[in-house]
Enzyme design. Sequence first.
Site, PDB file in Angstrom:
ATOM      1  N   HIS A   1      42.241  47.819  42.147  1.00 41.18           N
ATOM      2  CA  HIS A   1      42.836  46.848  42.582  1.00 41.18           C
ATOM      3  C   HIS A   1      43.778  46.568  43.219  1.00 41.18           C
ATOM      4  O   HIS A   1      44.968  47.251  41.492  1.00 41.18           O
ATOM      5  CB  HIS A   1      42.707  45.239  41.567  1.00 41.18           C
ATOM      6  CG  HIS A   1      43.049  43.934  42.075  1.00 41.18           C
ATOM      7  ND1 HIS A   1      42.613  42.998  42.752  1.00 41.18           N
ATOM      8  CD2 HIS A   1      44.768  43.674  41.660  1.00 41.18           C
ATOM      9  CE1 HIS A   1      43.231  42.249  42.466  1.00 41.18           C
ATOM     10  NE2 HIS A   1      44.790  41.879  41.918  1.00 41.18           N
TER      11      HIS A   1
ATOM     12  N   MET B   1      53.294  42.972  45.779  1.00 42.91           N
ATOM     13  CA  MET B   1      54.372  41.964  45.447  1.00 42.91           C
ATOM     14  C   MET B   1      55.663  42.450  46.043  1.00 42.91           C
ATOM     15  O   MET B   1      56.190  43.716  46.772  1.00 42.91           O
ATOM     16  CB  MET B   1      54.881  41.759  44.246  1.00 42.91           C
ATOM     17  CG  MET B   1      53.541  41.746  42.836  1.00 42.91           C
ATOM     18  SD  MET B   1      54.032  40.973  41.615  1.00 42.91           S
ATOM     19  CE  MET B   1      52.108  41.424  40.629  1.00 42.91           C
TER      20      MET B   1
ATOM     21  N   ASP C   1      48.015  46.230  43.766  1.00 43.56           N
ATOM     22  CA  ASP C   1      48.545  44.106  43.613  1.00 43.56           C
ATOM     23  C   ASP C   1      49.773  44.692  44.440  1.00 43.56           C
ATOM     24  O   ASP C   1      50.890  45.287  43.938  1.00 43.56           O
ATOM     25  CB  ASP C   1      48.893  43.956  42.126  1.00 43.56           C
ATOM     26  CG  ASP C   1      48.367  43.163  40.967  1.00 43.56           C
ATOM     27  OD1 ASP C   1      47.183  42.531  42.026  1.00 43.56           O
ATOM     28  OD2 ASP C   1      48.032  43.775  40.411  1.00 43.56           O
TER      29      ASP C   1
ATOM     30  N   MET D   1      43.772  32.664  40.656  1.00 42.08           N
ATOM     31  CA  MET D   1      44.842  33.029  39.813  1.00 42.08           C
ATOM     32  C   MET D   1      44.195  32.723  38.456  1.00 42.08           C
ATOM     33  O   MET D   1      44.128  31.445  38.744  1.00 42.08           O
ATOM     34  CB  MET D   1      45.441  33.121  40.525  1.00 42.08           C
ATOM     35  CG  MET D   1      46.071  33.823  41.136  1.00 42.08           C
ATOM     36  SD  MET D   1      45.832  35.930  40.968  1.00 42.08           S
ATOM     37  CE  MET D   1      47.544  36.404  39.380  1.00 42.08           C
TER      38      MET D   1
ATOM     39  N   ASP E   1      41.776  36.885  37.863  1.00 38.77           N
ATOM     40  CA  ASP E   1      43.006  37.935  38.228  1.00 38.77           C
ATOM     41  C   ASP E   1      43.914  37.449  37.310  1.00 38.77           C
ATOM     42  O   ASP E   1      44.091  36.671  37.545  1.00 38.77           O
ATOM     43  CB  ASP E   1      42.800  38.316  39.368  1.00 38.77           C
ATOM     44  CG  ASP E   1      44.008  39.089  39.150  1.00 38.77           C
ATOM     45  OD1 ASP E   1      44.313  39.779  38.137  1.00 38.77           O
ATOM     46  OD2 ASP E   1      45.285  39.570  40.373  1.00 38.77           O
ATOM     47  N   GLY E   2      44.130  38.211  35.875  1.00 39.45           N
ATOM     48  CA  GLY E   2      44.565  37.424  35.053  1.00 39.45           C
ATOM     49  C   GLY E   2      44.950  37.279  33.349  1.00 39.45           C
ATOM     50  O   GLY E   2      43.530  36.232  33.282  1.00 39.45           O
ATOM     51  N   GLY E   3      45.202  38.431  32.552  1.00 41.92           N
ATOM     52  CA  GLY E   3      44.288  38.500  31.546  1.00 41.92           C
ATOM     53  C   GLY E   3      42.761  38.110  30.862  1.00 41.92           C
ATOM     54  O   GLY E   3      42.175  38.350  30.049  1.00 41.92           O
TER      55      GLY E   3
ATOM     56  N   GLY F   1      44.167  44.712  34.389  1.00 40.14           N
ATOM     57  CA  GLY F   1      44.947  45.221  34.541  1.00 40.14           C
ATOM     58  C   GLY F   1      44.869  46.626  32.907  1.00 40.14           C
ATOM     59  O   GLY F   1      44.514  47.573  32.526  1.00 40.14           O
TER      60      GLY F   1
ATOM     61  N   MET G   1      50.609  39.456  47.201  1.00 36.52           N
ATOM     62  CA  MET G   1      51.334  38.206  46.759  1.00 36.52           C
ATOM     63  C   MET G   1      52.576  38.348  47.473  1.00 36.52           C
ATOM     64  O   MET G   1      53.803  38.776  46.639  1.00 36.52           O
ATOM     65  CB  MET G   1      51.472  38.617  44.764  1.00 36.52           C
ATOM     66  CG  MET G   1      50.291  38.276  44.527  1.00 36.52           C
ATOM     67  SD  MET G   1      50.481  38.629  42.713  1.00 36.52           S
ATOM     68  CE  MET G   1      49.685  40.708  43.421  1.00 36.52           C
TER      69      MET G   1
ATOM     70  N   HIS H   1      46.031  42.981  47.086  1.00 35.29           N
ATOM     71  CA  HIS H   1      46.167  41.471  46.829  1.00 35.29           C
ATOM     72  C   HIS H   1      47.781  41.507  47.204  1.00 35.29           C
ATOM     73  O   HIS H   1      48.152  42.519  46.408  1.00 35.29           O
ATOM     74  CB  HIS H   1      46.101  41.479  45.364  1.00 35.29           C
ATOM     75  CG  HIS H   1      46.109  40.126  44.348  1.00 35.29           C
ATOM     76  ND1 HIS H   1      46.356  39.952  43.733  1.00 35.29           N
ATOM     77  CD2 HIS H   1      46.259  39.228  44.881  1.00 35.29           C
ATOM     78  CE1 HIS H   1      46.823  38.887  43.385  1.00 35.29           C
ATOM     79  NE2 HIS H   1      46.835  38.267  44.338  1.00 35.29           N
TER      80      HIS H   1
ATOM     81  N   SER I   1      43.402  46.990  37.886  1.00 32.76           N
ATOM     82  CA  SER I   1      44.831  46.430  38.553  1.00 32.76           C
ATOM     83  C   SER I   1      45.547  48.120  38.525  1.00 32.76           C
ATOM     84  O   SER I   1      45.608  48.342  37.300  1.00 32.76           O
ATOM     85  CB  SER I   1      44.708  45.226  38.296  1.00 32.76           C
ATOM     86  OG  SER I   1      46.249  45.635  38.636  1.00 32.76           O
TER      87      SER I   1
HETATM   88  C1  DX5 Z   1      49.099  39.295  38.018  1.00 28.73           C
HETATM   89  C2  DX5 Z   1      48.570  40.254  39.154  1.00 28.73           C
HETATM   90  C3  DX5 Z   1      47.044  41.383  38.553  1.00 28.73           C
HETATM   91  C4  DX5 Z   1      47.803  42.074  36.574  1.00 28.73           C
HETATM   92  C5  DX5 Z   1      46.590  41.443  36.214  1.00 28.73           C
HETATM   93  O1  DX5 Z   1      50.387  39.236  39.231  1.00 28.73           O
HETATM   94  O2  DX5 Z   1      47.627  39.850  40.036  1.00 28.73           O
HETATM   95  O3  DX5 Z   1      46.056  42.001  38.910  1.00 28.73           O
HETATM   96  O4  DX5 Z   1      47.395  43.082  37.292  1.00 28.73           O
HETATM   97  O5  DX5 Z   1      47.220  42.284  35.039  1.00 28.73           O
HETATM   98  P1  DX5 Z   1      45.937  42.168  33.562  1.00 28.73           P
HETATM   99  O6  DX5 Z   1      45.278  42.351  33.848  1.00 28.73           O
HETATM  100  O7  DX5 Z   1      47.150  42.496  32.746  1.00 28.73           O
HETATM  101  O8  DX5 Z   1      46.733  40.319  33.586  1.00 28.73           O
HETATM  102 ZN    ZN Z   2      46.046  40.967  41.065  1.00 32.11          ZN
END
Ligand code: DX5
Ligand code: ZN
Length: 216
Positions: free
Chosen positions: A33, A37, A35, A138, A177-179, A199, A68, A66, A8
């Site tokens: 990826h 937003m 993001d 997520m 996706d996430g953590g 990310g 959002m 992605h 990401s």
């Molecule tokens: C969060 C995004 C992710 C984000 C993940 O809303 O959709 O793609 O970049 O970041 P990490 O990998 O640091 O959790």
């Molecule tokens: Zn994402």
Amino acid sequence: MGIVVSPSILSADFANLERDVLAIKEAGAQWVHIDVMDGHFVPNITIGAPVVKALRKIQDIKLDVHLMISEPKKYVKDFISAGADIITFHYEAQKEFNMEIIEEIKSSNVMAGLSIKPKTPVCEIERFIPYLDLVLIMTVEPGFGGQKFMHECVNKIADVREYARLAKKDNLFIQVDGGINDKTAKICKDLGANSLVAGSYIFNSSNISAAINSLF
Ligand code: DX5
Ligand code: ZN
């Protein structure tokens, strides 16, 4: 099917985006990826279609977008025109238009993905699975990079894998996706995930290539 790693760029250096995307590609990432937003669906504003269009100039890496955003129906065509390879939007955003949006993406020969937030159960999207190329689970509340992986979401991966089996969709991408780091990636892969977004784990690492390779 092998594992696809999708770093990401939310955690990349926006002043050196081309350099960072070339670096992840060089390290073996197949997708990047992106993001998007809108400050409304999530409490943060990032980037839009012009950045996707600019990244399209980089060869041999798929643009994994992605969305959002609150109104995917209104903006999806901009991302198709910008050259996205995969467009994933949120099931929760405009529930009445989900099927219409999936059809619009697919009719443009772009891969269609549907994402669910941590509190949304997989059964709510079961009926869309036959039409999708990707389901994104997520494992943080969408909005920011660098949050902690929510272990309580992982059983959803196995649920999607089972629905995919029933729908005879062996080629469905199940993305998380996430953590994501080397440890949480292993948990997700063991449950049936085959596309991992990361990310902060990748871009905050002193060795981007080693970080990417630890996720395969
Ligand atoms: C969060 C995004 C992710 C984000 C993940 O809303 O959709 O793609 O970049 O970041 P990490 O990998 O640091 O959790
Ligand atoms: Zn994402």
